[in-house]
Scaffold this motif. Structure first.
Motif, short mmCIF file in Angstrom:
data_model
loop_
_atom_site.label_atom_id
_atom_site.label_comp_id
_atom_site.label_asym_id
_atom_site.label_seq_id
_atom_site.Cartn_x
_atom_site.Cartn_y
_atom_site.Cartn_z
N ALA A 478 0.90 -1.12 -0.19
CA ALA A 478 0.08 -0.09 -0.06
C ALA A 478 1.06 1.12 0.05
O ALA A 478 0.58 2.39 -0.75
N GLY A 479 1.75 1.34 0.84
CA GLY A 479 2.71 2.50 0.92
C GLY A 479 3.53 2.63 -0.48
O GLY A 479 3.59 3.84 -0.91
N ARG A 497 -4.89 5.30 1.39
CA ARG A 497 -4.24 6.14 2.46
C ARG A 497 -4.74 5.93 3.82
O ARG A 497 -3.99 5.97 4.61
N GLU A 498 -5.91 6.33 3.91
CA GLU A 498 -6.74 6.12 5.40
C GLU A 498 -6.44 4.45 5.80
O GLU A 498 -6.18 4.27 7.00
N TRP A 499 -6.77 3.77 4.89
CA TRP A 499 -6.28 2.07 5.34
C TRP A 499 -4.97 2.07 5.91
O TRP A 499 -4.75 1.51 6.89
N ARG A 503 -3.71 1.11 9.71
CA ARG A 503 -2.90 -0.05 9.83
C ARG A 503 -1.56 0.12 10.43
O ARG A 503 -0.90 -0.69 10.89
N ALA A 504 -0.74 1.17 9.74
CA ALA A 504 0.70 1.40 10.11
C ALA A 504 1.03 1.98 11.27
O ALA A 504 2.18 1.88 11.67
#
Length: 524
Positions: A478-479, A497-499, A503-504
């Motif tokens: 995702a990043g 980005r919200e996800w 999570r990060a």
């Protein structure tokens, strides 16, 4: 070893079916997928009924150049205790490479890869096995894996390699007859010759599984009925020795209860046919003794328990367990340093020509695995009375394994002597497996990205290897997309980005109503 009987691999998808199925004597569970303090209710009920539960590890990487990490060994021992298991099993494979030993980036395979059958590799494996045996509270058994490619310059057959491993360490064997068939199709190895060379008295139990053939390659899917060729190998084995236990592995595309019962019945019939054939040939009414059938194989191996570890025969003095730097320094992924001492999530998806399709999502973190040096390990081993594999031997093996794994997951050239076509198939299979497992551990990603998920992930996987577990891989993917300014749609990119932020971070971020509504709309 205990007489286990007939069992089946326990998976959450078939937990209710397994509980209700008559004639199940024992089950096997992927060790890294259970938490000692929070065992699934289904497993607890099975244990209360007296059903034996065996933990099956997939992340130790005992065939790797590094010594097994104390953190991983401790975690595996905790699962043994929580399940009350009489033994624990792992694989003869390497699952990671690189790091401090080779001064190269740490790489995770996310898969069980074959060990070269050389003297160097055997020396390293034997020492690693002894370290594991000393750290585990019950006997250890190791499984032969299926492989798509062969190492050039191998010095031993599979039977010779396994036989000497048992003689030197006293470890038990988990014989996977489906993997013997896979290696027959993919590598031209004779399963009958392999069985004839095995120390049959060391068998802890047997795995049976289905698969399929495509374009001359056997895919050990664990998602298809057991084929006749695999059943014939099982019958051959049962004609040589009465296996303490036989287990059916089914990891995907699960059939209904009636079909699972039928598959187990077919397995029982194959074992019975082998026993009947042995009885006719010996005239004793029972299979021939393993001692008689293996007397000419080499040094005798005693089948009794030794000490508290259940080793076969003497096996020599134990190697003292010591902490070591198993994982190398942090590796830069997408320009960001990521922790590389995460465990391997070694398994495969059903549609690939790989061994053991069960998935260990993110095994225990071996945070203490860099606590001591290789010098301390060597000193402890020498004190225990055995000569450890030298650092030069480990380094040679480590460089070779790092080169192989890098070619499979990082796009570097295939090392000299390997079949380039087969290595290409293996590389594509590993990338496809990563995409499938990440979609399972982070199902929001395919929901957010829609039909573009798979193509985007495969493009990412071709150049950016996995350096940790699958959850880490999902975050890195995702990043990576966000750094590229993708997806193109602003709304989808904002949702991704919200996800990622959710999570990060060190703690989950509260998700707004709009974000939750978008996910619900996608699911409807």
């Amino acid at each position: 070893m205990p007489r286990l009987g007939t069992g089946i691999g326990w998976r959450p998808e078939i937990a209710d079916t397994v509980e209700a199925m008559p004639g199940i004597d024992w089950v096997e569970v992927v060790a890294e997928n259970v938490c000692p303090g929070h065992l699934p209710e289904s497993l607890l009920r099975l244990r209360e009924r007296g059903v034996t539960v065996i933990p099956h590890g997939v992340s130790l990487g005992l065939g790797g150049a590094e010594r097994p990490g104390p953190g991983r060994l401790t975690a595996l021992a905790e699962r043994v205790a929580a399940l009350g298991a009489p033994l624990v099993t792992e694989h003869i494979a390497f699952v990671r490479a690189g790091g401090a030993l080779t001064a190269s980036p740490h790489l995770e395979a996310g898969h069980l890869l074959p060990v070269p059958r050389t003297r160097d590799a055997l020396d390293v494996l034997c020492e690693n096995v002894r370290i594991a045996q000393d750290a585990l509270p019950v006997p250890l058994a190791l499984e032969n894996i299926a492989a798509l490619f062969s190492w050039p310059g191998e010095e031993l057959t599979e039977g010779q390699f396994l036989s000497e491993l048992v003689e030197r360490t006293g470890v038990r064997l988990l014989v996977d007859v489906a993997n013997l068939h896979t290696n027959h199709v993919n590598r031209g190895e004779d399963p009958v010759a392999a069985l004839a060379a095995l120390p049959l008295e060391a068998i802890a139990y047997v795995h049976v599984a289905g698969g399929f053939e495509r374009d001359g390659v056997w895919h050990d899917s664990h998602a298809h009925p057991v084929p006749r060729a695999v059943l014939d190998i099982l019958t051959d084995l049962a004609s040589r020795v009465a296996p303490p236990g036989v287990l059916l592995e089914r990891d995907d595309d699960f059939p209904g209860p009636a079909e699972l019962r039928r598959e187990l019945d077919v397995v029982r019939e194959a074992v019975a046919a082998g026993a009947a054939g042995a009885a006719r040939s010996t005239g004793t009414g029972k299979p021939g003794t393993p001692e008689a059938r293996t007397a000419g194989r080499g040094a005798a191996v005693d089948g009794g328990r030794v000490g508290g570890r259940g080793r076969v025969g003497d096996g020599g003095p134990a190697v003292a367990s010591a902490a070591t730097a198993v994982n190398g320094p942090t590796a830069a992924v997408d320009g960001t340093a990521t922790a590389v001492n995460s465990p391997a999530a070694a398994v495969n998806s059903p549609a690939t020509a790989m061994d053991s399709p069960v998935t260990a999502v993110d095994g225990p973190t071996a945070a203490a695995d860099d606590a001591a040096t290789a010098t301390e390990d060597a000193a402890a081993a020498t004190t225990a009375g055995t000569v450890p594999a030298g650092d030069g031997v480990r380094q040679r093996l480590g460089v070779a394994q790092a080169a192989v794994l890098s070619s499979l997951v990082a796009g570097t050239p295939v090392p000299e002597g390997f079949d380039r076509a087969r290595m290409g198939v293996q590389a594509r299979a590993l990338a496809a497996k990563r995409a499938g497992v990440v979609a399972k551990v982070a199902p929001e990603l395919p929901e957010i990205l829609g039909d573009g998920y798979r193509a985007a992930f495969l493009a990412y996987a071709r150049s950016l290897p996995m350096s940790g577990g699958y959850r880490r891989d999902a975050l890195d993917f995702a990043g990576h997309l966000l750094k590229l300014g993708r997806p193109d749609d602003p709304g989808t990119r904002r949702e991704l980005r919200e996800w990622w932020l959710h999570r990060a971070g060190p703690a989950p971020r509260p998700r707004g109503l709009a974000a939750r509504a978008r996910v619900l709309l996608r699911r409807s």
